[in-house]
Scaffold this motif. Sequence first.
Motif, mmCIF file in Angstrom:
data_model
loop_
_atom_site.group_PDB
_atom_site.id
_atom_site.type_symbol
_atom_site.label_atom_id
_atom_site.label_comp_id
_atom_site.label_asym_id
_atom_site.label_seq_id
_atom_site.Cartn_x
_atom_site.Cartn_y
_atom_site.Cartn_z
ATOM 1 N N ILE A 158 -6.618 0.296 1.836
ATOM 2 C CA ILE A 158 -5.967 -0.982 2.116
ATOM 3 C C ILE A 158 -4.454 -0.809 2.188
ATOM 4 C CG2 ILE A 158 -5.489 -3.280 1.150
ATOM 5 C CD1 ILE A 158 -8.340 -3.183 -0.021
ATOM 6 N N GLY A 159 -3.927 0.086 1.338
ATOM 7 C CA GLY A 159 -2.489 0.326 1.319
ATOM 8 C C GLY A 159 -1.978 1.199 2.448
ATOM 9 N N GLY A 160 -2.876 1.667 3.294
ATOM 10 C CA GLY A 160 -2.472 2.455 4.449
ATOM 11 C C GLY A 160 -2.670 3.946 4.309
ATOM 12 N N ASP A 161 -3.069 4.410 3.132
ATOM 13 C CA ASP A 161 -3.292 5.845 2.938
ATOM 14 C C ASP A 161 -4.754 6.155 3.245
ATOM 15 O OD1 ASP A 161 -3.293 8.477 2.223
ATOM 16 O OD2 ASP A 161 -2.881 8.148 0.076
ATOM 17 N N HIS A 162 -5.083 6.139 4.525
ATOM 18 C CA HIS A 162 -6.477 6.298 4.934
ATOM 19 C C HIS A 162 -6.991 7.706 4.645
ATOM 20 C CE1 HIS A 162 -5.551 2.518 6.720
ATOM 21 N NE2 HIS A 162 -4.745 3.048 7.625
ATOM 22 N N ARG A 163 -6.172 8.693 4.899
ATOM 23 C CA ARG A 163 -6.602 10.072 4.616
ATOM 24 C C ARG A 163 -6.771 10.288 3.116
ATOM 25 N NH1 ARG A 163 -6.674 13.479 8.850
ATOM 26 N NH2 ARG A 163 -5.664 12.757 10.771
ATOM 27 N N GLY A 164 -5.875 9.719 2.331
ATOM 28 C CA GLY A 164 -6.007 9.842 0.881
ATOM 29 C C GLY A 164 -7.277 9.186 0.383
ATOM 30 N N ALA A 165 -7.612 8.027 0.965
ATOM 31 C CA ALA A 165 -8.841 7.345 0.582
ATOM 32 C C ALA A 165 -10.054 8.194 0.917
ATOM 33 C CB ALA A 165 -8.931 5.995 1.285
ATOM 34 N N ILE A 166 -10.043 8.752 2.120
ATOM 35 C CA ILE A 166 -11.174 9.585 2.533
ATOM 36 C C ILE A 166 -11.298 10.807 1.630
ATOM 37 C CG2 ILE A 166 -11.951 11.131 4.375
ATOM 38 C CD1 ILE A 166 -11.065 8.974 6.371
#
Length: 315
Positions: A158-166
């Motif tokens: 949600i905060g924009g860190d899509h790679r970190g989330a993945i």
Amino acid sequence: MSETNCMTTGKASRLSATNRAILIAAFVLLVAAIGYAIWRDSAPAADQASEGGAAPGDQLAALEARVQREPESADAWTALGGARFDLGDFAGAAAAYEKAVALSPESAGLWSALGEARVMASERDPMPAAASKAFDKAIALDAKDPRARYFLAVRKDIGGDHRGAIEDWFALLADTPQGAPWEADLRRTIEQVGAIHKIDVAARLAATQARPLTADEMPVAARAIPGPSRAEMEAASRLPKGQQDAMIQGMVDGLEAKLKANPADVDRWIMLMRSRMTLGETAKAAQALKDGIAANPAAAGRLKAQAQLLGVPGA
């Protein structure tokens, strides 16, 4: 959870014909494996009979009455929270879990359940501050709590860190035991978020395997016990629905009666949890976990591991 809500506890639902047959066959399997007679003809106590056949609204009323009688019981509030969640009353579930964590503040599972209920209750904010705080509390108590880990990765996304989330979801997947209730949804979440943000995850997903089960996590029915035969499954499925339901109720009542006589039988506690979850009776499954641990404190780790695989609330 919804599409990105993979840790949601099992929703109570009408028992399908397939699940009904599987449950009956599972009892047949257990009989063959440990050699005890099913008490089909044993009459349950009056309160057990009425509770077992109660409609969801009646079961909820019983849980509401219980917290009135036991306002200082974290278990009572937890059961009420799970029941409200199952019925889609997420705000009510959050309120019950708030009472539970106030009474049992060192339970990571309760904090993450509270966080999930707060997320589901929010109509606009996908990660309310109060939910985020609950997940932080859960992870501080137990860095391996799968629900908290999942939602903290959601927060990154949600905060924009899509790679970190993945990356966090892949780490959770690596720690996920084979056959865990959330494994398929977790994989789907990784795939969907990758597709939305043009991040290639296909090869890595294909190469990633859930970790092997530990001895404690190995399903009881898989420990050198043959599976139910096709004939047993077909025989169960051919019974009229009313007879199937009566048979299942008699089996569960008999299982509980056996546990009252011999509460040291850990395998039967696991079977009771599995039966309750298959029937959609999540609060009763959670109670079986509590009772099983109380009777067998030395087997608490094994009981919790099995309960987590089954998706028992609070495990």
